[in-house]
Design a protein around this motif. Structure first.
Motif, mmCIF file in Angstrom:
data_model
loop_
_atom_site.group_PDB
_atom_site.id
_atom_site.type_symbol
_atom_site.label_atom_id
_atom_site.label_comp_id
_atom_site.label_asym_id
_atom_site.label_seq_id
_atom_site.Cartn_x
_atom_site.Cartn_y
_atom_site.Cartn_z
ATOM 1 N N LEU A 11 49.760 30.736 22.242
ATOM 2 C CA LEU A 11 48.620 29.405 22.408
ATOM 3 C C LEU A 11 47.281 29.980 21.534
ATOM 4 C CD1 LEU A 11 47.462 27.032 23.813
ATOM 5 C CD2 LEU A 11 46.748 28.566 25.728
ATOM 6 N N VAL A 12 47.138 31.260 21.652
ATOM 7 C CA VAL A 12 45.949 31.526 20.969
ATOM 8 C C VAL A 12 45.947 31.254 19.514
ATOM 9 C CG1 VAL A 12 44.315 33.748 20.374
ATOM 10 C CG2 VAL A 12 44.860 33.187 22.777
ATOM 11 N N ASN A 13 47.207 31.853 18.972
ATOM 12 C CA ASN A 13 47.549 31.467 17.493
ATOM 13 C C ASN A 13 47.400 30.090 16.925
ATOM 14 O OD1 ASN A 13 48.147 32.959 15.139
ATOM 15 N ND2 ASN A 13 50.055 31.901 15.195
ATOM 16 N N LYS A 14 47.734 29.216 18.091
ATOM 17 C CA LYS A 14 47.731 27.777 17.686
ATOM 18 C C LYS A 14 46.373 27.393 17.670
ATOM 19 C CE LYS A 14 52.242 26.738 19.890
ATOM 20 N NZ LYS A 14 52.990 26.022 20.661
ATOM 21 N N ILE A 15 45.493 27.957 18.409
ATOM 22 C CA ILE A 15 44.099 27.595 18.626
ATOM 23 C C ILE A 15 43.218 28.040 17.189
ATOM 24 C CG2 ILE A 15 42.005 27.773 20.044
ATOM 25 C CD1 ILE A 15 43.429 27.880 22.304
ATOM 26 N N ILE A 16 43.528 29.154 16.822
ATOM 27 C CA ILE A 16 42.429 30.007 15.865
ATOM 28 C C ILE A 16 42.548 29.191 14.637
ATOM 29 C CG2 ILE A 16 42.360 31.924 14.480
ATOM 30 C CD1 ILE A 16 41.490 32.680 16.925
ATOM 31 N N LEU A 17 41.357 28.746 14.138
ATOM 32 C CA LEU A 17 41.004 27.940 12.978
ATOM 33 C C LEU A 17 40.740 29.093 11.975
ATOM 34 C CD1 LEU A 17 38.331 25.676 14.462
ATOM 35 C CD2 LEU A 17 40.896 25.115 13.907
ATOM 36 N N PRO A 18 41.180 28.691 10.512
ATOM 37 C CA PRO A 18 40.946 29.739 9.491
ATOM 38 C C PRO A 18 39.499 29.572 9.016
ATOM 39 C CG PRO A 18 41.965 27.593 8.652
ATOM 40 C CD PRO A 18 41.657 27.670 10.439
ATOM 41 N N ARG A 19 39.122 30.682 8.388
ATOM 42 C CA ARG A 19 37.685 30.729 7.737
ATOM 43 C C ARG A 19 37.625 30.545 6.333
ATOM 44 N NH1 ARG A 19 32.893 35.171 8.794
ATOM 45 N NH2 ARG A 19 33.419 34.620 11.008
ATOM 46 N N SER A 20 36.901 29.467 5.897
ATOM 47 C CA SER A 20 37.129 29.183 4.660
ATOM 48 C C SER A 20 36.331 30.458 3.574
ATOM 49 C CB SER A 20 36.060 28.091 4.212
ATOM 50 O OG SER A 20 35.829 27.943 2.869
ATOM 51 N N LYS A 21 37.124 30.874 2.515
ATOM 52 C CA LYS A 21 36.680 32.134 1.759
ATOM 53 C C LYS A 21 35.189 31.788 1.085
ATOM 54 C CE LYS A 21 39.789 31.079 -2.144
ATOM 55 N NZ LYS A 21 40.748 31.738 -2.958
ATOM 56 N N GLN A 22 35.147 30.393 0.886
ATOM 57 C CA GLN A 22 33.844 30.048 0.271
ATOM 58 C C GLN A 22 32.501 29.807 1.303
ATOM 59 O OE1 GLN A 22 34.200 26.747 -2.816
ATOM 60 N NE2 GLN A 22 36.535 27.346 -2.479
ATOM 61 N N PRO A 277 37.467 44.006 17.538
ATOM 62 C CA PRO A 277 37.984 43.834 16.514
ATOM 63 C C PRO A 277 39.277 44.007 16.130
ATOM 64 C CG PRO A 277 35.966 44.716 16.390
ATOM 65 C CD PRO A 277 36.121 44.809 17.613
ATOM 66 N N SER A 278 39.894 45.104 16.818
ATOM 67 C CA SER A 278 41.112 45.592 16.644
ATOM 68 C C SER A 278 42.126 44.531 17.375
ATOM 69 C CB SER A 278 41.463 47.040 17.574
ATOM 70 O OG SER A 278 40.772 47.981 16.960
ATOM 71 N N VAL A 279 41.810 43.815 18.405
ATOM 72 C CA VAL A 279 42.561 42.829 19.004
ATOM 73 C C VAL A 279 42.651 41.456 18.236
ATOM 74 C CG1 VAL A 279 42.762 44.164 21.191
ATOM 75 C CG2 VAL A 279 41.028 42.297 20.805
ATOM 76 N N MET A 280 41.528 41.115 17.487
ATOM 77 C CA MET A 280 41.205 39.875 17.016
ATOM 78 C C MET A 280 41.884 39.936 15.456
ATOM 79 S SD MET A 280 37.075 39.398 18.248
ATOM 80 C CE MET A 280 36.738 38.826 19.570
ATOM 81 N N LYS A 281 41.703 40.999 14.741
ATOM 82 C CA LYS A 281 41.933 40.901 13.394
ATOM 83 C C LYS A 281 43.531 40.329 13.242
ATOM 84 C CE LYS A 281 43.433 45.672 12.931
ATOM 85 N NZ LYS A 281 44.977 45.673 12.699
ATOM 86 N N ASP A 282 44.279 40.663 14.107
ATOM 87 C CA ASP A 282 45.966 40.047 13.623
ATOM 88 C C ASP A 282 45.774 38.591 13.823
ATOM 89 O OD1 ASP A 282 46.755 42.611 13.303
ATOM 90 O OD2 ASP A 282 47.505 43.061 15.214
ATOM 91 N N PHE A 283 44.792 37.874 14.369
ATOM 92 C CA PHE A 283 44.775 36.504 14.575
ATOM 93 C C PHE A 283 43.830 35.728 13.411
ATOM 94 C CE2 PHE A 283 46.169 38.086 18.296
ATOM 95 C CZ PHE A 283 47.011 37.117 18.900
ATOM 96 N N ASP A 284 43.446 36.756 12.593
ATOM 97 C CA ASP A 284 42.443 36.240 11.339
ATOM 98 C C ASP A 284 43.195 35.142 10.510
ATOM 99 O OD1 ASP A 284 40.319 37.385 12.719
ATOM 100 O OD2 ASP A 284 40.100 39.160 11.356
ATOM 101 N N LYS A 285 42.428 34.398 9.984
ATOM 102 C CA LYS A 285 43.035 33.278 8.978
ATOM 103 C C LYS A 285 41.990 33.004 8.024
ATOM 104 C CE LYS A 285 46.105 31.314 12.607
ATOM 105 N NZ LYS A 285 46.425 30.018 13.326
ATOM 106 N N ILE A 286 42.194 32.769 6.764
ATOM 107 C CA ILE A 286 41.267 32.604 5.736
ATOM 108 C C ILE A 286 41.979 31.459 4.837
ATOM 109 C CG2 ILE A 286 40.291 33.520 3.447
ATOM 110 C CD1 ILE A 286 40.219 36.102 4.744
ATOM 111 N N SER A 287 41.287 30.230 4.524
ATOM 112 C CA SER A 287 41.396 29.069 3.989
ATOM 113 C C SER A 287 40.764 29.137 2.479
ATOM 114 C CB SER A 287 41.517 28.013 4.720
ATOM 115 O OG SER A 287 40.110 27.541 4.863
ATOM 116 N N ASP A 288 41.300 28.266 1.592
ATOM 117 C CA ASP A 288 40.539 28.259 0.432
ATOM 118 C C ASP A 288 39.200 27.292 0.561
ATOM 119 O OD1 ASP A 288 42.598 29.311 -1.105
ATOM 120 O OD2 ASP A 288 43.688 27.581 -1.350
#
Length: 288
Positions: A11-22, A277-288
């Motif tokens: 569920l958490v992985n579906k919710i997490i939004l990517p952060r724009s690299k810009q 941060p240790s439990v969050m980083k595996d869910f991090d997403k980055i978009s263009d």
């Protein structure tokens, strides 16, 4: 038929939004934390660092002036906005609303907070809503007088059982199904998102309900609820209210479980801040 969903990694992985690299500073959220008193100086600090850990870019921390010097020594990462008295007064609220940036995305109110009269708290809530800030209200700010000011705003409230009773007059039982029915009913009636904290953490907006079991009894130590509130307030700058609560609960609980596996029943709340941060980083997403 089960009337709730379980909070889990899928569920958490579906919710997490990517952060724009810009993205630039401020694009990923600006959060205000209002709390603290002569006795409870640590609560808003735990909440504020947790908000930063959520990924929000800037955190403004409004605290009593008497707590300013030790708070600055605690962290160089926070922007402090002191109010002059050891309690929140109507005058302090007016100055605070004129001082903070107009682009505050979300605010967490109440962690360790002491206020002189309920009107000062209500003025703060009304002012932030007028500025389109999304709200989380916790702890000492959970008084019945706030309900008419936040009705149908999807404001997040995060009571434990005693605070829930103080707000609504009903004490949740220890039976999960009965807790779910009560939380769902009150969320629906008032147009709020409620996170009832306890052995079962129940999140509901009146239509959707999610349940997360406490990961370890080590989480009963003071301050873990302040960290949850800070996480949710940070997430409210980017996510809708119910998703912000789900993310806060999941990562707070998972960090607590990791610390329990290292330290047993001897953790303190600030241990969570380093573990998040240790439990969050595996869910991090980055978009263009």
């Amino acid at each position: 038929m089960k009337n709730y969903s379980i909070v889990d990694s899928d569920l958490v992985n579906k919710i997490i939004l990517p952060r724009s690299k810009q993205s630039r500073k401020g694009d990923n959220g600006i959060t205000l934390i209002v709390g603290g008193s002569r006795i409870y100086h640590g609560a808003p600090l735990l909440s504020s660092i947790a908000a930063l850990r959520s990924g929000t870019d800037l955190v403004y921390t409004a605290i009593p002036k008497i707590n300013l010097s030790p708070s600055r020594n605690f962290s160089a990462d926070l922007i402090f906005v002191p109010f002059p008295d050891d309690k929140l007064t109507s005058g302090a609220v007016r100055r605070l609303l004129n001082t903070i940036p107009k682009k505050i995305g979300a605010a967490g109110i109440g962690m360790g907070l002491s206020f002189s009269k309920s009107q000062s708290l209500l003025t703060l809530i009304d002012g932030l809503i007028k500025q389109d800030a999304r709200l989380l209200i916790d702890a000492g700010a959970l008084i019945p007088e706030i309900l008419s000011h936040i009705v149908n705003t999807r404001t997040v409230i995060t009571p434990h059982a005693g605070e829930f009773k103080r707000l609504f007059g009903d004490l949740p039982t220890e039976v999960l199904d009965e807790q779910i029915r009560l939380v769902t009913k009150k969320a629906k009636e008032h147009g709020l998102v409620i996170t009832l904290k306890g052995f079962w953490n129940i999140v509901s907006d009146g239509d959707q309900t999610f349940v997360s079991q406490r990961t370890t009894p080590a989480m009963t130590v003071g301050g873990t609820g302040d960290i949850l509130s800070g996480l949710v307030a940070g997430y409210l700058t980017k996510y809708d209210s119910i998703h912000a609560c789900i993310l806060g609960l999941y990562f707070n609980g998972l960090a607590g479980l990791n610390i329990f596996n290292k330290l047993g029943l001897h953790m303190v709340a600030s241990d969570l801040l380093a573990e998040l941060p240790s439990v969050m980083k595996d869910f991090d997403k980055i978009s263009d």
